[in-house]
Write a protein that holds these residues in place. Structure first.
Motif, mmCIF file in Angstrom:
data_model
loop_
_atom_site.group_PDB
_atom_site.id
_atom_site.type_symbol
_atom_site.label_atom_id
_atom_site.label_comp_id
_atom_site.label_asym_id
_atom_site.label_seq_id
_atom_site.Cartn_x
_atom_site.Cartn_y
_atom_site.Cartn_z
ATOM 1 N N TYR A 33 0.835 -1.200 0.000
ATOM 2 C CA TYR A 33 0.000 0.000 0.000
ATOM 3 C C TYR A 33 0.871 1.252 0.000
ATOM 4 O O TYR A 33 1.959 1.261 0.565
ATOM 5 N N TYR A 35 0.289 5.237 1.244
ATOM 6 C CA TYR A 35 -0.556 6.214 1.909
ATOM 7 C C TYR A 35 0.179 7.551 1.923
ATOM 8 O O TYR A 35 1.407 7.609 1.899
ATOM 9 N N LEU A 43 -4.278 8.942 7.474
ATOM 10 C CA LEU A 43 -3.577 8.383 6.319
ATOM 11 C C LEU A 43 -4.582 8.134 5.197
ATOM 12 O O LEU A 43 -5.606 7.481 5.399
ATOM 13 N N TYR A 48 -2.863 0.614 -4.086
ATOM 14 C CA TYR A 48 -2.520 -0.612 -3.396
ATOM 15 C C TYR A 48 -2.359 -1.749 -4.398
ATOM 16 O O TYR A 48 -2.733 -1.625 -5.568
ATOM 17 N N PHE A 90 3.864 7.113 3.122
ATOM 18 C CA PHE A 90 4.177 5.857 3.802
ATOM 19 C C PHE A 90 3.827 4.682 2.916
ATOM 20 O O PHE A 90 2.731 4.617 2.350
ATOM 21 N N ARG A 94 1.426 -6.231 4.061
ATOM 22 C CA ARG A 94 0.907 -7.248 4.975
ATOM 23 C C ARG A 94 0.740 -8.550 4.207
ATOM 24 O O ARG A 94 0.623 -8.536 2.984
ATOM 25 N N THR A 97 -5.404 -10.211 4.041
ATOM 26 C CA THR A 97 -6.436 -9.499 4.782
ATOM 27 C C THR A 97 -6.556 -10.068 6.196
ATOM 28 O O THR A 97 -6.178 -11.212 6.455
ATOM 29 N N TYR A 101 -0.843 -3.929 9.159
ATOM 30 C CA TYR A 101 0.183 -3.500 8.208
ATOM 31 C C TYR A 101 1.527 -3.343 8.921
ATOM 32 O O TYR A 101 1.572 -2.981 10.089
ATOM 33 N N THR A 102 2.603 -3.541 8.166
ATOM 34 C CA THR A 102 3.929 -3.118 8.577
ATOM 35 C C THR A 102 4.286 -1.904 7.727
ATOM 36 O O THR A 102 4.235 -1.988 6.497
ATOM 37 N N PHE A 103 4.608 -0.799 8.371
ATOM 38 C CA PHE A 103 4.882 0.438 7.659
ATOM 39 C C PHE A 103 6.378 0.683 7.521
ATOM 40 O O PHE A 103 7.173 0.274 8.377
ATOM 41 N N GLY A 104 6.734 1.392 6.460
ATOM 42 C CA GLY A 104 8.065 1.949 6.342
ATOM 43 C C GLY A 104 8.153 3.229 7.154
ATOM 44 O O GLY A 104 7.159 3.676 7.747
#
Lengths: 112, 111
Positions: A33, A35, A43, A48, A90, A94, A97, A101-104
């Motif tokens: 994704y 954002y 966000l 995506y 960002f 993941r 569903t 999420y794991t974000f940068g």
């Protein structure tokens, strides 16, 4: 464990310039994704992807493009940068569903 | 149309006391709810989640409560610590869809 890596961390662009924000993940996640976060706002989803070769628009896709040629990489392209694209971007991933999420760590972009 | 709302932009709490962060949603199809924590110059990090089949989930000092009839969830932090000072985002998802985020609440824990 690198997780989700975004480059660059900061960038200043002039109006009309183009650039690519890089995002790569090493967790073999299918879902990725992009954002953007504006001051005082949540966000907003730009684009995506649910797997390599598959992308779809989010809430605010205008002025952006993406590609997903591999599972690991999900670059975001800005064409003809505008001041309204000044934001923090960002990338997240993941496995599927029903997972978080794991974000940068984000890319702070200023368009002047 | 804001589907996920965090109506309090900021909250200030004394160290050791309880912090309660609130979130309301409008989409009755949401079935998975999460809280994220964000420090300056970092990406959001996952804190705790709850599915719609539960009304409470605990993880150490953090508890999330879900009231489906009121379309409301809350995050309780007990006891609050100065390191908890951050922006907290509520997020929700309808199965197979994308996370929708609230605008965030800035929590300040005073020592």
């Amino acid at each position: 464990n690198a997780g989700v890596t975004q480059t660059p961390k900061f960038r200043i662009l002039k109006i009309g310039q183009s650039m690519t924000l890089q995002c790569t993940q090493d967790m073999n996640h299918n879902y990725m994704y992009w954002y953007r976060q504006d001051p005082g706002m949540g966000l907003k989803l730009i684009y995506y992807s649910v797997g390599a070769g598959i992308t779809d628009k989010g809430e605010v896709p205008n002025g952006y493009n993406v590609s997903r040629s591999t599972t690991e990489d999900f670059p975001l392209r800005l064409e003809l940068a505008a001041p309204s694209q000044t934001s923090v971007y960002f990338c997240a991933s993941r496995p599927g569903t029903g997972n978080g999420y794991t974000f940068g760590s984000g890319t702070r972009l200023t368009v002047v | 149309d804001q589907q996920v709302k965090q109506n309090s932009p900021s909250l200030s709490v004394q160290e050791g006391r309880i912090s309660i962060l609130n979130c309301d949603y409008t989409n009755s199809m949401f079935d998975y709810f999460l809280w994220y924590k964000k420090y300056p110059a970092e990406g959001p990090t996952f804190l705790i989640s709850i599915s719609s089949i539960k009304d409470k989930n605990e993880d150490g000092r953090f508890t999330v409560f879900l009231n489906k009839s009121a379309k409301h969830l809350s995050l309780h932090i007990v006891p609050s610590q100065p390191g908890d000072s951050a922006v907290y985002f509520c997020a929700a998802e309808a199965y197979g869809n994308k996370l929708v985020f609230g605008a965030g609440t800035i929590l300040r824990v005073k020592s």
